[in-house]
Design an enzyme around this catalytic site. Structure first.
Site, PDB file in Angstrom:
ATOM      1  N   CYS A   1     -61.593 -10.258  25.197  1.00 19.95           N
ATOM      2  CA  CYS A   1     -61.457  -8.847  24.844  1.00 19.95           C
ATOM      3  C   CYS A   1     -61.655  -7.946  26.063  1.00 19.95           C
ATOM      4  CB  CYS A   1     -62.508  -8.515  23.784  1.00 19.95           C
ATOM      5  SG  CYS A   1     -62.330  -6.864  23.173  1.00 19.95           S
TER       6      CYS A   1
ATOM      7  N   ARG B   1     -43.190  -6.870  16.635  1.00 18.54           N
ATOM      8  CA  ARG B   1     -41.878  -6.406  17.097  1.00 18.54           C
ATOM      9  C   ARG B   1     -40.773  -7.146  16.366  1.00 18.54           C
ATOM     10  NH1 ARG B   1     -44.073  -5.646  22.339  1.00 18.54           N
ATOM     11  NH2 ARG B   1     -43.211  -7.506  23.244  1.00 18.54           N
TER      12      ARG B   1
END
Ligand code: RVP
Length: 499
Positions: free
Chosen positions: A317, A416
């Site tokens: 992260c 996407r």
């Protein structure tokens, strides 16, 4: 003026546990790691509890149906990742739920018109010596017989002998009926000295096979987490955008519990999502992630069944460096656990906490529990195992597994494809990486659990609630951290001359 928190926020490595008196009866065999995962009233049994305080992260590179089965078998829970199409996630949940411990879907199947040559060819390719003979040659066809190596003579019988001529026909088989439990199936196996017990429905359609050899394997998983139908308990991750489509599909697929997966969960979108679920379904839902008391109170008021703590501590992260939000995992957990306890005092309702991310060493898990977490969520830890969904590769002389963050372009690309290019990323919050390959889940879990239980005994506790009550935790100075590992010695390396 902005509010300042003047104390630095801290992470697990800055703390240690101070041993308490270890009573004679405080042994690792007696330690129970059972822990609640959903809110419940004082004195009530939670609707869902784990047998070990482990959950695998809501990540493409960690939690698919294979991991879900493996972890539930060991007593924990996976939250199958939601960064995929609704249909594909529901399919994974369904697959994990359909996996019955000890009940296997027949993988070698032929029809009575096939020949001995087909049996031999199938055995050579699958290694299975038990073949189910069904009317259409499928694992769910009408069962007409079984062929095992006892039904034919390998060297003498002609290859073109039809199966109908040598199979053990249905009328001579001992079968179990759908709905039979594993102990009942095993009783039939023992009573009739069988190697395999077919399970059929009332129309003679094959459902499963139960093998004698799996009986011992079944006994190796005494902590497995099963629902009322003896299927593994499976969780699933959701988001705050497509929940009206995703949640119904996951519920229909059999998910036992949901969690809203977001790096910052202190939001009205989470409240809306929880409200929608609570007014339409009877399924527990966890929410997060938050790092302070305000976030905890907000999500609990919205109806969250557990709360996930942690922003920016995950191994892959980069939220903290990209966005400048987050908090040291230990400080976040300590504050939220204090608030959880206060809430319990006020209302009599206990809300379990999940400490998510930033577990680097096994002892960090024990610290998280001692600080008030009821279970931990881990990504990197599980990504290293055979059961994680990613490729195992060789880099230099070492085997590694791929591991990428949900905030990385790699993870987000699905959207996407899925939503026609609407979700292009402005910036990444996670990286794409490798982790050292570590082998199978069970053997690694055994070691980690051994360490946790041993530390709990040092702290005089044989249960997680006891550890949470009794633990004594100290901050360590930067200097004493150095003493934590081996120091002031030369570590022996293999291969030195004179060794
Ligand atoms: P770790 O166990 O340290 O690998 O952390 C796993 C956690 O990291 C996840 O459960 C999630 O909260 C967080 N995560 C996952 N992806 C990303 C990211 O891309 N930033 N962060």
């Amino acid at each position: 003026m902005a509010k300042f928190y003047t104390e630095p926020s801290r992470t697990f490595s800055e703390y240690l546990l101070i041993p308490n008196l270890t009573r004679r009866d405080c042994t690792t065999e007696r330690v129970s790691l059972r822990t609640p995962i959903v809110k419940h009233g004082r004195g009530e049994q939670p609707r869902l509890a784990l047998n070990i305080p482990f959950s695998s992260a809501v990540m493409q590179s960690v939690s698919d149906d294979v991991m879900a089965v493996a972890l539930a078998r060991s007593g924990g829970i996976s939250f199958i990742f939601g960064s995929q199409s609704v249909a594909e996630q529901a399919r994974m949940v369904g697959k994990a739920k359909a996996f019955k411990a000890g009940f296997v879907v027949s993988r070698s199947n032929l029809t009575p018109d096939h020949t001995l040559a087909d049996v031999r060819a199938l055995k050579a390719s699958t290694g299975h010596s038990t073949v189910a003979i069904t009317d259409d040659g499928t694992p769910r066809g009408k069962l007409l017989g079984i062929v095992t190596s006892r039904d034919y003579r390998d060297s003498r019988d002609p290859a073109d002998k039809p199966i109908r001529a040598f199979m053990t026909p249905y009328a001579s088989l001992v079968c179990g009926r759908s709905g039979i439990s594993l102990p009942e199936a095993n009783d039939l196996i023992w009573e009739h000295k069988l190697n395999v017990l077919p399970i059929v429905d009332e129309t003679q359609r094959l459902e499963h096979l139960v093998f004698r050899k799996d009986y011992d394997a079944h006994k190796e998983y005494p902590l497995q987490l099963l629902d009322a139908n003896k299927s593994y308990v499976v969780g699933a991750g959701i988001n705050t955008r497509d929940y009206k489509e995703r949640v119904p599909a996951l519920v229909a697929a059999g998910a036992d519990i949901l969690v809203i997966d977001a790096s910052d969960g202190y939001s009205e979108w989470q409240r809306d999502t929880i409200e929608y679920i609570k007014s339409n379904f009877d399924i527990p839902v966890g929410a997060g992630n938050i790092v302070d008391r305000e976030g905890f109170r907000y999500l609990v008021a919205a109806g969250a069944d557990f709360v996930k703590v942690g922003i920016g501590g995950g191994s892959i992260c980069i939220t903290r460096e990209q966005k400048g939000i987050g908090r040291g995992q230990a400080s976040a957990l300590i504050e939220v656990a204090e608030e959880r306890d206060r809430y319990y005092e006020e209302t009599g309702i206990y809300v379990p906490l999940c400490s998510d991310g930033g577990i680097v060493h096994d002892y960090h898990i024990t610290l998280a529990l001692a600080m008030g977490a009821d279970f931990v969520m881990m990504g990197r830890y599980f990504a290293r195992f055979d059961e994680s969904p990613t490729r195992k590769l060789k880099v230099g002389n070492n085997f590694v597994k791929e591991f990428w963050g949900e905030g990385s372009n790699r993870a987000r690309n699905w959207q996407r494809y899925d939503s026609g290019g609407k979700e292009n990323l402005l910036f990444e919050e996670g990286v794409d990486s490798y982790v050292p390959y570590a082998g199978g889940l069970q053997e690694n879990l055994d070691k980690t659990l051994g360490k946790i239980k041993s530390t709990m005994c040092n702290c005089g506790s044989i249960s997680i609630p006891e550890l949470q009550r009794e633990a004594r935790i100290t901050l360590v100075s930067a200097t004493s951290l150095v003493e934590g590992g081996a120091h002031d010695v030369m570590i022996k390396e293999t291969g030195l001359s004179g060794d």
